[in-house]
Design a protein around this motif. Structure first.
Motif, PDB file in Angstrom:
ATOM      1  N   LEU A   2      -4.976 -12.161 -81.605  1.00  0.00           N
ATOM      2  CA  LEU A   2      -4.609 -11.026 -80.757  1.00  0.00           C
ATOM      3  C   LEU A   2      -3.301 -10.436 -81.261  1.00  0.00           C
ATOM      4  N   LEU A  10      -1.085 -13.597 -81.795  1.00  0.00           N
ATOM      5  CA  LEU A  10      -1.334 -14.688 -80.867  1.00  0.00           C
ATOM      6  C   LEU A  10      -2.720 -15.233 -81.191  1.00  0.00           C
ATOM      7  N   GLU A  12      -5.775 -17.513 -80.367  1.00  0.00           N
ATOM      8  CA  GLU A  12      -6.385 -18.149 -79.199  1.00  0.00           C
ATOM      9  C   GLU A  12      -7.350 -19.230 -79.693  1.00  0.00           C
ATOM     10  N   GLN A  23      -0.403 -24.939 -85.136  1.00  0.00           N
ATOM     11  CA  GLN A  23       1.033 -24.649 -85.238  1.00  0.00           C
ATOM     12  C   GLN A  23       1.566 -25.143 -86.587  1.00  0.00           C
ATOM     13  N   ALA A  35       6.164 -20.670 -85.081  1.00  0.00           N
ATOM     14  CA  ALA A  35       4.824 -20.877 -84.546  1.00  0.00           C
ATOM     15  C   ALA A  35       5.025 -21.594 -83.220  1.00  0.00           C
ATOM     16  N   VAL A  36       4.644 -20.927 -82.126  1.00  0.00           N
ATOM     17  CA  VAL A  36       5.017 -21.401 -80.790  1.00  0.00           C
ATOM     18  C   VAL A  36       3.766 -21.728 -79.978  1.00  0.00           C
ATOM     19  N   PRO A  37       3.535 -23.018 -79.693  1.00  0.00           N
ATOM     20  CA  PRO A  37       2.356 -23.390 -78.923  1.00  0.00           C
ATOM     21  C   PRO A  37       2.444 -22.946 -77.468  1.00  0.00           C
ATOM     22  N   GLY A  38       1.290 -22.582 -76.923  1.00  0.00           N
ATOM     23  CA  GLY A  38       1.100 -22.402 -75.494  1.00  0.00           C
ATOM     24  C   GLY A  38       0.033 -23.384 -75.067  1.00  0.00           C
ATOM     25  N   ALA A  39      -0.491 -23.213 -73.844  1.00  0.00           N
ATOM     26  CA  ALA A  39      -1.511 -24.149 -73.373  1.00  0.00           C
ATOM     27  C   ALA A  39      -2.763 -24.090 -74.243  1.00  0.00           C
ATOM     28  N   ARG A  40      -3.129 -22.883 -74.670  1.00  0.00           N
ATOM     29  CA  ARG A  40      -4.360 -22.743 -75.444  1.00  0.00           C
ATOM     30  C   ARG A  40      -4.193 -21.737 -76.592  1.00  0.00           C
ATOM     31  N   THR A  41      -2.951 -21.436 -76.920  1.00  0.00           N
ATOM     32  CA  THR A  41      -2.671 -20.405 -77.926  1.00  0.00           C
ATOM     33  C   THR A  41      -1.508 -20.849 -78.806  1.00  0.00           C
ATOM     34  N   LEU A  43       1.579 -18.633 -80.832  1.00  0.00           N
ATOM     35  CA  LEU A  43       2.195 -17.378 -81.261  1.00  0.00           C
ATOM     36  C   LEU A  43       2.736 -17.587 -82.674  1.00  0.00           C
ATOM     37  N   PHE A 114       2.973 -28.078 -75.028  1.00  0.00           N
ATOM     38  CA  PHE A 114       3.884 -26.993 -75.411  1.00  0.00           C
ATOM     39  C   PHE A 114       5.186 -27.172 -74.655  1.00  0.00           C
ATOM     40  N   CYS A 115       6.221 -26.425 -75.061  1.00  0.00           N
ATOM     41  CA  CYS A 115       7.513 -26.460 -74.392  1.00  0.00           C
ATOM     42  C   CYS A 115       7.794 -25.094 -73.783  1.00  0.00           C
TER      43      CYS A 115
ATOM     44  N   ALA B  23       9.487 -23.206 -80.323  1.00  0.00           N
ATOM     45  CA  ALA B  23       8.483 -24.232 -80.008  1.00  0.00           C
ATOM     46  C   ALA B  23       9.083 -25.376 -79.204  1.00  0.00           C
ATOM     47  N   LEU B  24      10.416 -25.494 -79.182  1.00  0.00           N
ATOM     48  CA  LEU B  24      11.080 -26.526 -78.387  1.00  0.00           C
ATOM     49  C   LEU B  24      11.615 -25.958 -77.083  1.00  0.00           C
ATOM     50  N   GLY B  25      11.276 -24.691 -76.790  1.00  0.00           N
ATOM     51  CA  GLY B  25      11.704 -24.090 -75.535  1.00  0.00           C
ATOM     52  C   GLY B  25      13.014 -23.337 -75.631  1.00  0.00           C
ATOM     53  N   SER B 217      -0.349 -20.826 -69.565  1.00  0.00           N
ATOM     54  CA  SER B 217       0.942 -20.435 -70.157  1.00  0.00           C
ATOM     55  C   SER B 217       0.798 -20.185 -71.656  1.00  0.00           C
ATOM     56  N   GLU B 218       1.425 -19.114 -72.111  1.00  0.00           N
ATOM     57  CA  GLU B 218       1.418 -18.842 -73.551  1.00  0.00           C
ATOM     58  C   GLU B 218       2.773 -18.288 -73.960  1.00  0.00           C
ATOM     59  N   ALA B 219       3.036 -18.343 -75.269  1.00  0.00           N
ATOM     60  CA  ALA B 219       4.334 -17.931 -75.786  1.00  0.00           C
ATOM     61  C   ALA B 219       4.552 -16.439 -75.551  1.00  0.00           C
ATOM     62  N   THR B 243       7.871 -19.327 -72.934  1.00  0.00           N
ATOM     63  CA  THR B 243       6.473 -19.293 -72.516  1.00  0.00           C
ATOM     64  C   THR B 243       6.402 -18.715 -71.110  1.00  0.00           C
TER      65      THR B 243
END
Lengths: 198, 271
Positions: A2, A10, A12, A23, A35-41, A43, A114-115, B23-25, B217-219, B243
């Motif tokens: 996306l 992003l 997915e 990631q 590269a930033v993880p989400g719950a299912r994605t 970035l 993810f964080c 990625a670490l918030g 939740s996503e970035a 996020t």
């Protein structure tokens, strides 16, 4: 894939287990900055002078399989004193005794998905469905550093004192965040986490 | 050494922020108006990543305890020339007024500010609490003795922002009705008073969603237009969380476009 501005995508994923491998794959591609993880994605932010959406898409489509065989994940065990302000309320809400709440929470192996929320705050997947309780409707103004908590499908630990709406089960003395350490966060995406009764 | 006599409503130290740890918030943070900050540093011969001051609604009063060369950019304030290097003799007291327009001013000191760096950055992150505290009266700021480039010979020209800010499609544009895109680009949005470095909150019509599906939740990133359940977009600023759980309808092509908006200011967008 996306769009997310001129210099990011992003991605997915169907399966949450693919997030961290993707990631790591993304970070290995030329021109990728974050590269930033989400719950299912994931970035993926990139330097548009070095790469582009087309090249990254091609790179990522061929990458995840390779990354799944990557090095074993980090493992962290956190000692917990189960004295949280919400232990009794969680016990009431779930119909479980406080001892059973503690046994279920400390009996699972969690994975950092993810964080977010705060530096070093990790969303831990693997919480027993019987402990899925909603967050407080109105967050507490102050949750102490090291508070061990649950909300919805996730478990977590507050890395420093902050406002927060999760249900508090106990606390740990472990240092979750140290800006001078490498990495500064104890719980990084992909880390396996266990809670041990102190 | 610079002595802060009064910080005004809000003065923080900023630089290019701390990318690389999202990625670490860790939010990116850094100067909100990056072009204005870069200009201030360039005028006094500093490298682009030198630490400088970000003033919100001016009001800063400071004393140069040693001779210093400074430059003010962004929102113009009475008390110091705009967009030009100014030499201050030791002991000078500078009293900056409230800008007549714009929100954020940047004050660079030749050499750059020698302040604590966290994860490589001197930026104050007001959400995460990373980096130096916001400035208070009595703070003393050391100036880096590092060699700098030449002071700029000529001043700068104010950069005028006119017309709607350019948007690019966000990852969840298709979660919204076609009417939402039209509303987004035809509404004269007003900046809400609870806007800050975390987000510029907009007042206007609710942007309708196709359904009420919950977003895992996503970035997110600075410049993203996130739409919470009340339908009014929030433009994420430099200190926004990394996020979020609400869909992002669009992304600003240039975050600087909203950096100078004050509460009550209008803003419009185009795709």
């Amino acid at each position: 894939m996306l769009p997310y501005g001129r210099d990011a995508l992003l991605v997915e994923l169907r399966d949450v287990a693919e997030v961290v491998p993707l990631q790591l794959s993304a970070l290995a591609l030329p021109g990728v900055l974050e590269a930033v993880p989400g719950a299912r994605t994931v970035l993926v932010e990139f330097d548009p002078t070095l790469t582009g959406a087309t090249a990254l898409t091609a790179g990522l489509l061929s990458a995840p399989l390779a990354a799944k065989t990557a090095a074993p994940t980090r493992q962290v065990a956190l000692e917990v004193v189960y004295d949280g302000a919400d232990l009794a309320a969680v016990s009431t809400a779930t119909g479980l005794s406080p001892e059973d709440v503690i046994a279920l929470h400390s009996g699972a192996v969690y994975t950092v998905r993810f964080c977010g929320f705060a530096p070093g705050f990790a969303y831990l997947d693997g919480l027993d469905p019987r402990l899925h309780v909603p967050r407080h409707a109105s967050p507490r103004a102050t949750v102490p550093a090291g508070a061990v908590a649950v909300a919805g499908e996730f478990a977590g630990v507050y890395p420093r004192s902050s406002p927060g709406g999760w249900q508090l089960l106990g606390h740990t003395d472990a240092v979750l965040w140290d800006a001078t350490a490498t990495p500064p966060a104890l719980l990084t995406p992909g880390t396996a986490v266990r809670f041990v009764v102190a | 050494m610079i002595e802060i006599v009064s910080p005004g409503p809000l003065t923080t130290t900023q630089d290019l922020g701390r990318p690389g740890s999202a990625a670490l918030g860790v939010p990116r943070s850094g100067a909100f108006d990056r072009a204005a900050a870069a200009l201030a540093n360039r005028l006094v011969g500093n490298p682009a990543d030198a630490a400088l001051l970000e003033l919100t609604l001016g009001g800063l009063v400071f004393r140069a305890l040693d001779a210093a060369t400074v430059a003010l950019t962004g929102a113009a304030c009475d008390g110091l020339g705009w967009g030009t290097p100014v030499s201050l003799p030791a002991g000078s007291l500078v009293r900056l007024g409230t800008p007549r327009s714009g929100l954020r001013s940047y004050l660079a000191v030749r050499g750059g500010l020698a302040v604590e760096r966290v994860l490589g950055s001197a930026s104050t992150d007001l959400l995460s609490g990373l980096g130096p505290e916001r400035l208070t009266a009595g703070d003393l700021l050391a100036v880096d003795p590092q060699p700098s480039g030449p002071v700029s010979e000529q001043g700068a020209t104010p950069r005028l922002r006119t017309g709607p800010a350019l948007l690019l499609p966000g990852p969840r544009l298709d979660w919204f009705t076609p009417e939402a895109s039209t509303l987004l680009t035809t509404t004269r949005w007003l900046v809400r008073p609870d806007s800050d470095r975390v987000g510029v909150r907009l007042d206007g019509p609710a942007l309708p969603r196709i359904d009420a599906t919950e977003l895992p939740s996503e970035a997110t990133r600075p410049g993203a237009l996130q739409v919470p359940p009340d339908g009014r977009p929030i433009v994420f600023g430099p200190d926004a969380p990394v996020t979020g759980g609400y869909p992002v309808i669009a992304v600003l092509a240039d975050l600087d476009d909203v950096a100078q908006l004050r509460p009550g200011d209008p803003v419009s967008f185009r795709f």
